[in-house]
Write a protein that holds these residues in place. Structure first.
Motif, PDB file in Angstrom:
ATOM      1  N   ARG A 180       0.836  -1.211   0.000  1.00 15.74           N
ATOM      2  CA  ARG A 180       0.000   0.000   0.000  1.00 15.74           C
ATOM      3  C   ARG A 180       0.870   1.261   0.000  1.00 15.74           C
ATOM      4  O   ARG A 180       0.589   2.216  -0.717  1.00 15.74           O
ATOM      5  CB  ARG A 180      -0.932   0.004   1.215  1.00 15.74           C
ATOM      6  N   ASP A 181       1.934   1.252   0.800  1.00 16.87           N
ATOM      7  CA  ASP A 181       2.836   2.412   0.857  1.00 16.87           C
ATOM      8  C   ASP A 181       3.512   2.652  -0.491  1.00 16.87           C
ATOM      9  O   ASP A 181       3.666   3.798  -0.923  1.00 16.87           O
ATOM     10  CB  ASP A 181       3.897   2.223   1.946  1.00 16.87           C
ATOM     11  N   VAL A 182       3.922   1.588  -1.152  1.00 16.28           N
ATOM     12  CA  VAL A 182       4.570   1.722  -2.463  1.00 16.28           C
ATOM     13  C   VAL A 182       3.584   2.295  -3.470  1.00 16.28           C
ATOM     14  O   VAL A 182       3.915   3.219  -4.224  1.00 16.28           O
ATOM     15  CB  VAL A 182       5.139   0.368  -2.944  1.00 16.28           C
ATOM     16  N   HIS A 183       2.358   1.780  -3.494  1.00 13.10           N
ATOM     17  CA  HIS A 183       1.347   2.308  -4.426  1.00 13.10           C
ATOM     18  C   HIS A 183       1.085   3.791  -4.155  1.00 13.10           C
ATOM     19  O   HIS A 183       0.979   4.582  -5.102  1.00 13.10           O
ATOM     20  CB  HIS A 183       0.048   1.505  -4.331  1.00 13.10           C
ATOM     21  N   ALA A 184       1.004   4.169  -2.890  1.00 14.55           N
ATOM     22  CA  ALA A 184       0.789   5.582  -2.549  1.00 14.55           C
ATOM     23  C   ALA A 184       1.974   6.433  -3.006  1.00 14.55           C
ATOM     24  O   ALA A 184       1.792   7.520  -3.557  1.00 14.55           O
ATOM     25  CB  ALA A 184       0.565   5.734  -1.047  1.00 14.55           C
ATOM     26  N   ALA A 185       3.188   5.934  -2.794  1.00  8.45           N
ATOM     27  CA  ALA A 185       4.384   6.685  -3.179  1.00  8.45           C
ATOM     28  C   ALA A 185       4.486   6.842  -4.692  1.00  8.45           C
ATOM     29  O   ALA A 185       4.974   7.864  -5.180  1.00  8.45           O
ATOM     30  CB  ALA A 185       5.640   5.989  -2.642  1.00  8.45           C
ATOM     31  N   LEU A 186       4.004   5.859  -5.435  1.00 10.70           N
ATOM     32  CA  LEU A 186       4.095   5.935  -6.894  1.00 10.70           C
ATOM     33  C   LEU A 186       3.152   6.980  -7.483  1.00 10.70           C
ATOM     34  O   LEU A 186       3.326   7.377  -8.631  1.00 10.70           O
ATOM     35  CB  LEU A 186       3.820   4.562  -7.515  1.00 10.70           C
ATOM     36  N   HIS A 187       2.187   7.426  -6.707  1.00  3.55           N
ATOM     37  CA  HIS A 187       1.287   8.481  -7.177  1.00  3.55           C
ATOM     38  C   HIS A 187       1.905   9.860  -6.990  1.00  3.55           C
ATOM     39  O   HIS A 187       1.355  10.854  -7.445  1.00  3.55           O
ATOM     40  CB  HIS A 187      -0.053   8.408  -6.466  1.00  3.55           C
ATOM     41  N   LYS A 188       3.053   9.911  -6.325  1.00  4.67           N
ATOM     42  CA  LYS A 188       3.752  11.173  -6.088  1.00  4.67           C
ATOM     43  C   LYS A 188       4.974  11.229  -7.002  1.00  4.67           C
ATOM     44  O   LYS A 188       5.520  10.199  -7.378  1.00  4.67           O
ATOM     45  CB  LYS A 188       4.224  11.252  -4.638  1.00  4.67           C
ATOM     46  N   PRO A 189       5.437  12.427  -7.340  1.00  3.69           N
ATOM     47  CA  PRO A 189       6.666  12.511  -8.146  1.00  3.69           C
ATOM     48  C   PRO A 189       7.859  12.055  -7.314  1.00  3.69           C
ATOM     49  O   PRO A 189       7.840  12.153  -6.092  1.00  3.69           O
ATOM     50  CB  PRO A 189       6.768  13.996  -8.504  1.00  3.69           C
ATOM     51  N   PRO A 190       8.909  11.560  -7.972  1.00  2.00           N
ATOM     52  CA  PRO A 190      10.106  11.158  -7.215  1.00  2.00           C
ATOM     53  C   PRO A 190      10.677  12.349  -6.460  1.00  2.00           C
ATOM     54  O   PRO A 190      10.576  13.480  -6.913  1.00  2.00           O
ATOM     55  CB  PRO A 190      11.083  10.683  -8.280  1.00  2.00           C
ATOM     56  N   THR A 191      11.286  12.073  -5.325  1.00  2.00           N
ATOM     57  CA  THR A 191      11.864  13.151  -4.518  1.00  2.00           C
ATOM     58  C   THR A 191      13.350  13.302  -4.778  1.00  2.00           C
ATOM     59  O   THR A 191      14.027  14.054  -4.106  1.00  2.00           O
ATOM     60  CB  THR A 191      11.651  12.878  -3.012  1.00  2.00           C
ATOM     61  N   TRP A 192      13.883  12.585  -5.770  1.00  2.00           N
ATOM     62  CA  TRP A 192      15.297  12.660  -6.109  1.00  2.00           C
ATOM     63  C   TRP A 192      15.435  12.678  -7.612  1.00  2.00           C
ATOM     64  O   TRP A 192      14.579  12.208  -8.334  1.00  2.00           O
ATOM     65  CB  TRP A 192      16.060  11.488  -5.509  1.00  2.00           C
ATOM     66  N   ASP A 193      16.549  13.218  -8.070  1.00  2.00           N
ATOM     67  CA  ASP A 193      16.834  13.265  -9.500  1.00  2.00           C
ATOM     68  C   ASP A 193      17.539  11.973  -9.870  1.00  2.00           C
ATOM     69  O   ASP A 193      18.675  11.739  -9.476  1.00  2.00           O
ATOM     70  CB  ASP A 193      17.722  14.469  -9.802  1.00  2.00           C
ATOM     71  N   SER A 194      16.872  11.108 -10.598  1.00  2.00           N
ATOM     72  CA  SER A 194      17.422   9.797 -10.920  1.00  2.00           C
ATOM     73  C   SER A 194      18.604   9.911 -11.861  1.00  2.00           C
ATOM     74  O   SER A 194      18.523  10.531 -12.903  1.00  2.00           O
ATOM     75  CB  SER A 194      16.349   8.920 -11.558  1.00  2.00           C
TER      76      SER A 194
END
Length: 93
Positions: free
Chosen positions: A59-73
């Motif tokens: 659930r946490d991963v799915h929620a995080a994937l709805h947000k933009p990344p917090t780092w420059d890959s």
């Protein structure tokens, strides 16, 4: 892992698809899953049952994937580009 922990493998594949960055630069999780499903694939052994902790992480991963990344890959670039883009690098020449 793909045969023994199929839900975790699918979750990793989802992260790779959404973030467009493979966990392993040599093969994607989707490719590993496909290989594990082939008729000639090695027997994975006992499939691991996922626990309530996995459910929460999923659930946490799915929620995080709805947000933009917090780092420059930097994973989309080659290792030399990462080293040469570091602050203060003179190009190692």
């Amino acid at each position: 892992m793909a045969g023994r922990r199929p839900r975790l493998a699918e979750l990793c594949a989802l992260v790779e698809r959404v973030r467009q960055v493979p966990f392993n630069p040599n093969i994607t999780m989707a490719e590993l899953i496909a290989l594990s499903r082939r008729r000639d694939a090695p027997n994975p052994g006992i499939e691991v049952e996922e626990t309530a902790d996995f459910e929460r992480m999923e659930r946490d991963v799915h929620a995080a994937l709805h947000k933009p990344p917090t780092w420059d890959s930097k994973a989309r670039t080659g290792p030399g580009e990462i080293l040469h883009s570091a602050a203060g690098c003179d190009g190692c020449h």
